[in-house]
Every structure is written in structure tokens, then in C-alpha cells.
Design a protein around this motif. Sequence first.
Motif, PDB file in Angstrom:
ATOM      1  N   GLU A 214      -4.062   0.401   3.798  1.00 54.95           N
ATOM      2  CA  GLU A 214      -3.753   0.000   2.422  1.00 54.95           C
ATOM      3  C   GLU A 214      -3.239  -1.437   2.386  1.00 54.95           C
ATOM      4  OE1 GLU A 214      -1.102   1.606  -1.384  1.00 54.95           O
ATOM      5  OE2 GLU A 214      -0.820   2.454   0.616  1.00 54.95           O
ATOM      6  N   LEU A 215      -2.380  -1.792   3.334  1.00 53.85           N
ATOM      7  CA  LEU A 215      -1.869  -3.164   3.387  1.00 53.85           C
ATOM      8  C   LEU A 215      -2.979  -4.159   3.699  1.00 53.85           C
ATOM      9  CD1 LEU A 215       1.506  -2.625   5.294  1.00 53.85           C
ATOM     10  CD2 LEU A 215       1.198  -3.149   2.876  1.00 53.85           C
TER      11      LEU A 215
ATOM     12  N   LEU B 161      -2.690 -12.003  -2.468  1.00 56.07           N
ATOM     13  CA  LEU B 161      -3.110 -10.660  -2.833  1.00 56.07           C
ATOM     14  C   LEU B 161      -4.606 -10.614  -3.084  1.00 56.07           C
ATOM     15  CD1 LEU B 161      -0.232  -9.637  -5.278  1.00 56.07           C
ATOM     16  CD2 LEU B 161      -0.438  -9.124  -2.843  1.00 56.07           C
ATOM     17  N   GLU B 162      -5.186  -9.476  -2.764  1.00 54.58           N
ATOM     18  CA  GLU B 162      -6.605  -9.256  -3.035  1.00 54.58           C
ATOM     19  C   GLU B 162      -6.775  -8.909  -4.517  1.00 54.58           C
ATOM     20  OE1 GLU B 162     -10.276  -9.634  -2.030  1.00 54.58           O
ATOM     21  OE2 GLU B 162      -8.910  -9.448  -0.325  1.00 54.58           O
TER      22      GLU B 162
ATOM     23  N   TRP C  72      -6.942   1.424  -8.224  1.00 50.17           N
ATOM     24  CA  TRP C  72      -7.246   1.651  -6.810  1.00 50.17           C
ATOM     25  C   TRP C  72      -5.971   1.996  -6.046  1.00 50.17           C
ATOM     26  CZ3 TRP C  72      -5.429  -1.026  -2.519  1.00 50.17           C
ATOM     27  CH2 TRP C  72      -6.047  -0.730  -1.312  1.00 50.17           C
ATOM     28  N   LEU C  73      -4.881   1.270  -6.312  1.00 50.54           N
ATOM     29  CA  LEU C  73      -3.619   1.524  -5.626  1.00 50.54           C
ATOM     30  C   LEU C  73      -3.037   2.871  -6.035  1.00 50.54           C
ATOM     31  CD1 LEU C  73      -1.687   0.155  -3.640  1.00 50.54           C
ATOM     32  CD2 LEU C  73      -0.442  -0.792  -5.579  1.00 50.54           C
TER      33      LEU C  73
ATOM     34  N   ALA D 258      -1.845   8.403  -4.494  1.00 54.67           N
ATOM     35  CA  ALA D 258      -1.989   9.819  -4.827  1.00 54.67           C
ATOM     36  C   ALA D 258      -2.581  10.595  -3.662  1.00 54.67           C
ATOM     37  CB  ALA D 258      -2.862   9.970  -6.069  1.00 54.67           C
ATOM     38  N   ALA D 259      -3.542   9.995  -2.977  1.00 52.78           N
ATOM     39  CA  ALA D 259      -4.111  10.640  -1.788  1.00 52.78           C
ATOM     40  C   ALA D 259      -3.066  10.781  -0.691  1.00 52.78           C
ATOM     41  CB  ALA D 259      -5.310   9.837  -1.295  1.00 52.78           C
ATOM     42  N   LEU D 260      -2.230   9.769  -0.505  1.00 52.27           N
ATOM     43  CA  LEU D 260      -1.154   9.858   0.483  1.00 52.27           C
ATOM     44  C   LEU D 260      -0.181  10.985   0.146  1.00 52.27           C
ATOM     45  CD1 LEU D 260      -0.271   6.104   1.183  1.00 52.27           C
ATOM     46  CD2 LEU D 260      -1.291   7.731   2.764  1.00 52.27           C
ATOM     47  N   ALA D 261       0.133  11.125  -1.140  1.00 54.97           N
ATOM     48  CA  ALA D 261       1.044  12.200  -1.551  1.00 54.97           C
ATOM     49  C   ALA D 261       0.440  13.575  -1.276  1.00 54.97           C
ATOM     50  CB  ALA D 261       1.388  12.052  -3.033  1.00 54.97           C
TER      51      ALA D 261
END
Length: 228
Positions: free
Chosen positions: A120-121, A144-145, A151-152, A157-160
Motif C-alpha cells: 500500500e505504501l 504522492l501518487e 482506492w485507499l 477495508a480488505a485489510l480489516a
Amino acid sequence: LMSSYVSTSHPVVAKTTTMPSREAQLLLLALAGLSGPAYFLFQIQDQKTFRSILFSALVSIAGFAATKWLLPVVARKTLARGICGKDLNKKGTPAGETPIPESAGLAPAAVFLLCIICFELIHYYDINSLVHWVSSGFRGQLQLELLPDSWLVDYNAALASIGFMVFLGFADDVLDIPWRVKLVLPLFAALPLLVAYSGGTGVAVPKPLQAALGLPGFLELGLMYKAY
């Protein structure tokens, strides 16, 4: 007599073949699997894409090394706490009486989450500015990209959801959760993905059903789509 003479004068020497060790076999398998992607990686002309894939590969290799180091540590801790079981498929054999550590999946799960955060970073910041920041001794300012905020949100949400499922697996090893409860808990783990979902909620209706039920070609379901 002739056959006995030949057999005694020319003794047959048994050839012994030594198999490579397991580490050597895994190394050869890894090299064979990585040779193709490595070849196509160096065919990429775009420097930004090349660096992004290379950094992701380095993070993956570091995750493998961290998992290999952390897995025995977690296994020893779980065995010391009595969180272990026995292999039922080997019951009646000496191997069936050997305690097997449970909850050892915490090691690869924790490393996986850390690797995902590193990915992610890498994608959140401009990869060229990140390379310059690292090569200059962590001096300067990162750029920053240009990515949408959704997207973030989807990423976190997927990490959670992954973290919830890891917790569910650990709780099952410790508390021995019944199956009727384990069937329901993943529904709660999917809630972060459900809330963060911002895509379409309609479905295309097949033509036979359109004529039979009088439905349009595209049916908007709304909340029913998310409930399903």
C-alpha cells in the motif's frame, strides 16, 4: 561354468544415487519458477513499472524470510502454552502421538498483513520519489501518487476483513468455536468490504428470463445486491 566364470570375473557394482537435499530441491524449484517472471521483468521498458514490480518482489522475498524465521518461534510458544493437537490421520503410529502446534498460522498471517501494508505504501507514493528518498539517505520529500481516495478505502477495508479472519482462526484454535458459530462470523468479516464497495449493484438478465418473466435487460438490485 562359463556363466559362473563371467559372473565372478566381472562383478556387478551397485550404483548408488544420492538425492539432493530438501533445501536444494526447494531452491531449484524456486529458481525454475522465478526464471520466467524475472526474464519478462527485465523486458519492461517503463522505469516506473519496473521499479514498482521490483520493490514488490523485494517485499515478497523479505516476507518469505520473515515467515521462515517467525514460524518456529510461534510454534514453540504455542506448544509451551499447550495450544497443540495430534494428527488424527496418523493415529496408532509414533507420529500420531507427536503434539502439533496450533495457531502457528499467526506467523504467516502477521507477515502477510505487513507485506500488504508495504504494498500500500509503495503504490500510495510515487515510486521514483521513493527510490530517490531511500538512495539519498531518507532525506527529501516524498511525492504522492495520483490515486482516487476510494482506492485507499477499499484497500483498508480488505485489510480489516483479513485481520478479522485471522482473529477468527486464532479464536477457533483457543476456544474451539462450534461450527454453527463459525459459519456466521465470516459474514461480519465481510462487512468492511461491503461498506466500502462503491461499484455497480445491477445485473444483466438473460434473454430467456426476460421473455418469461417480463424483466428488463438490466436489473438494478440496490441494497438487495449487497445483502446477497
